[in-house]
Design a protein around this motif. Structure first.
Motif, PDB file in Angstrom:
ATOM      1  N   SER A  22     -74.742  46.681   5.232  1.00 29.65           N
ATOM      2  CA  SER A  22     -73.682  45.939   5.710  1.00 29.65           C
ATOM      3  C   SER A  22     -73.172  46.409   7.339  1.00 29.65           C
ATOM      4  O   SER A  22     -73.318  47.834   7.505  1.00 29.65           O
ATOM      5  CB  SER A  22     -72.436  46.015   5.145  1.00 29.65           C
ATOM      6  N   LEU A  24     -70.658  45.864   8.736  1.00 32.98           N
ATOM      7  CA  LEU A  24     -69.351  45.575   8.847  1.00 32.98           C
ATOM      8  C   LEU A  24     -68.529  46.935   8.283  1.00 32.98           C
ATOM      9  O   LEU A  24     -67.212  46.854   8.224  1.00 32.98           O
ATOM     10  CB  LEU A  24     -68.519  44.196   8.015  1.00 32.98           C
ATOM     11  N   GLU A  25     -69.113  47.750   7.829  1.00 34.60           N
ATOM     12  CA  GLU A  25     -68.555  49.007   7.369  1.00 34.60           C
ATOM     13  C   GLU A  25     -69.180  50.118   7.740  1.00 34.60           C
ATOM     14  O   GLU A  25     -70.645  50.015   8.010  1.00 34.60           O
ATOM     15  CB  GLU A  25     -68.309  49.010   5.942  1.00 34.60           C
ATOM     16  N   SER A  26     -68.648  51.363   7.963  1.00 29.65           N
ATOM     17  CA  SER A  26     -69.011  52.375   8.444  1.00 29.65           C
ATOM     18  C   SER A  26     -69.865  53.189   7.333  1.00 29.65           C
ATOM     19  O   SER A  26     -69.580  52.897   6.134  1.00 29.65           O
ATOM     20  CB  SER A  26     -68.389  53.524   9.117  1.00 29.65           C
ATOM     21  N   VAL A  27     -70.959  53.927   7.719  1.00 29.09           N
ATOM     22  CA  VAL A  27     -71.814  54.435   6.618  1.00 29.09           C
ATOM     23  C   VAL A  27     -71.415  55.724   6.211  1.00 29.09           C
ATOM     24  O   VAL A  27     -70.524  56.474   6.831  1.00 29.09           O
ATOM     25  CB  VAL A  27     -73.258  54.603   7.309  1.00 29.09           C
ATOM     26  N   ARG A  28     -71.819  56.250   4.988  1.00 28.82           N
ATOM     27  CA  ARG A  28     -71.560  57.513   4.572  1.00 28.82           C
ATOM     28  C   ARG A  28     -73.056  58.269   4.939  1.00 28.82           C
ATOM     29  O   ARG A  28     -74.034  57.829   4.518  1.00 28.82           O
ATOM     30  CB  ARG A  28     -71.325  57.548   3.147  1.00 28.82           C
ATOM     31  N   TYR A  97     -71.812  49.613  19.414  1.00 25.34           N
ATOM     32  CA  TYR A  97     -71.516  49.100  18.054  1.00 25.34           C
ATOM     33  C   TYR A  97     -71.913  50.326  17.199  1.00 25.34           C
ATOM     34  O   TYR A  97     -71.031  50.472  16.289  1.00 25.34           O
ATOM     35  CB  TYR A  97     -72.240  47.802  18.003  1.00 25.34           C
ATOM     36  N   PHE A 101     -68.507  51.391  14.996  1.00 33.37           N
ATOM     37  CA  PHE A 101     -68.402  50.745  13.921  1.00 33.37           C
ATOM     38  C   PHE A 101     -69.311  51.319  12.620  1.00 33.37           C
ATOM     39  O   PHE A 101     -68.724  50.979  11.558  1.00 33.37           O
ATOM     40  CB  PHE A 101     -68.666  49.111  13.763  1.00 33.37           C
ATOM     41  N   ILE A 102     -70.345  51.939  12.990  1.00 29.38           N
ATOM     42  CA  ILE A 102     -71.214  52.325  12.030  1.00 29.38           C
ATOM     43  C   ILE A 102     -71.200  53.702  11.627  1.00 29.38           C
ATOM     44  O   ILE A 102     -71.329  54.238  10.343  1.00 29.38           O
ATOM     45  CB  ILE A 102     -72.825  51.992  12.196  1.00 29.38           C
ATOM     46  N   PRO A 104     -69.457  57.352  10.831  1.00 28.75           N
ATOM     47  CA  PRO A 104     -68.058  57.580  10.459  1.00 28.75           C
ATOM     48  C   PRO A 104     -67.695  58.819  11.349  1.00 28.75           C
ATOM     49  O   PRO A 104     -68.282  59.293  12.240  1.00 28.75           O
ATOM     50  CB  PRO A 104     -68.497  58.296   8.914  1.00 28.75           C
ATOM     51  N   THR A 141     -66.437  59.893  16.877  1.00 25.56           N
ATOM     52  CA  THR A 141     -67.620  60.475  15.783  1.00 25.56           C
ATOM     53  C   THR A 141     -68.092  61.955  15.615  1.00 25.56           C
ATOM     54  O   THR A 141     -68.588  62.307  14.904  1.00 25.56           O
ATOM     55  CB  THR A 141     -69.189  59.676  16.202  1.00 25.56           C
TER      56      THR A 141
END
Ligand SMILES: C[S@@+](CC[C@H](N)C(=O)[O-])C[C@H]1O[C@@H](n2cnc3c(N)ncnc32)[C@H](O)[C@@H]1O
Length: 207
Positions: A22, A24-28, A97, A101-102, A104, A141
């Motif tokens: 996705s 639309l959400e940040s990654v771990r 972007y 947004f990606i 963390p 970040t």
């Protein structure tokens, strides 16, 4: 007869390219790498000479390269697979972007922006990567004490960066004194061969 582990475990280009499930959400970062090693990000990696050499030299670190051009992403992934690099992932996504947004917050130890497109015409300067929003997003970040390392051959763009940096809070400027130990980027090698000066600065995140 099954292939030896060292061969069957070799990464493929598809293993290197990271396609988020996705955007639309940040990654771990734990979803990207098998360990929690310090993360370096190379924004706009181009053909990847720099990030590939860094990942090869520093197996104790993880690397994420962003790039918007599909052909360049595929090329970097192929070379990384050939080199057997498990500490490099490549993300085909727009730099701002990805930072905003990606990635963390407080997850990156060092970020590089090397020879971003200079967009010399006044009417196009709003397309430049280094803008207040981008610096704010990259800063968020970075871990405390983390660095953003900027390089360009283009003096007017460097002067533009200096103005934006002066208005951006939460950084200290640091001398770039370890350049000799760094591999060259593709563009840097070209500019050095042409005898062009390289302008560079390091921003360190402070509270
Ligand atoms: C001038 S090249 C420099 C490449 C590399 N950093 C080097 O020094 O060799 C700039 C690269 O950034 C990529 N790029 C430009 N704008 C971008 C954006 N907004 N998001 C992601 N990549 C971008 C371009 O496709 C190109 O590969």
């Amino acid at each position: 007869m099954s292939a030896p582990d060292s061969v069957s475990n070799a990464p493929t280009p598809d293993d290197i390219q990271w396609i988020p499930s996705s955007i639309l959400e940040s990654v771990r970062t734990a979803d990207l790498f098998s360990n929690e090693a310090p993360l370096t990000v190379d924004y706009g990696c181009g053909e990847g000479a720099f990030v590939l050499a860094m990942a090869e030299r520093h197996p104790e670190r993880n690397f994420l390269a962003t790039e918007r051009l599909v052909g360049r992403v595929e090329k970097v992934c192929k070379i990384a697979a050939r080199l057997g690099l498990r500490n490099l992932r490549v993300l085909r996504l727009e730099n701002l972007y990805a930072a905003r947004f990606i990635l963390p917050p407080d997850s990156v130890s060092t970020s590089y922006v090397s020879f971003p497109d200079p967009w010399p015409k006044r009417a196009h300067q709003n397309r430049r990567l280094v803008q207040p929003d981008f610096l704010d997003a990259v800063r968020a970040t970075l871990v405390s004490g983390g660095e953003l390392r900027l390089k360009t051959d283009d003096l007017p763009y460097f002067q533009w960066m200096e103005k934006i940096i002066a208005d951006s809070k939460g950084w200290e400027r640091v001398a770039w004194d370890d350049d000799a130990s760094h591999p060259l980027t593709n563009f840097e090698a070209r500019f050095i061969a042409q005898g062009l000066p390289i302008h560079k600065t390091i921003l360190r995140k402070i509270a």
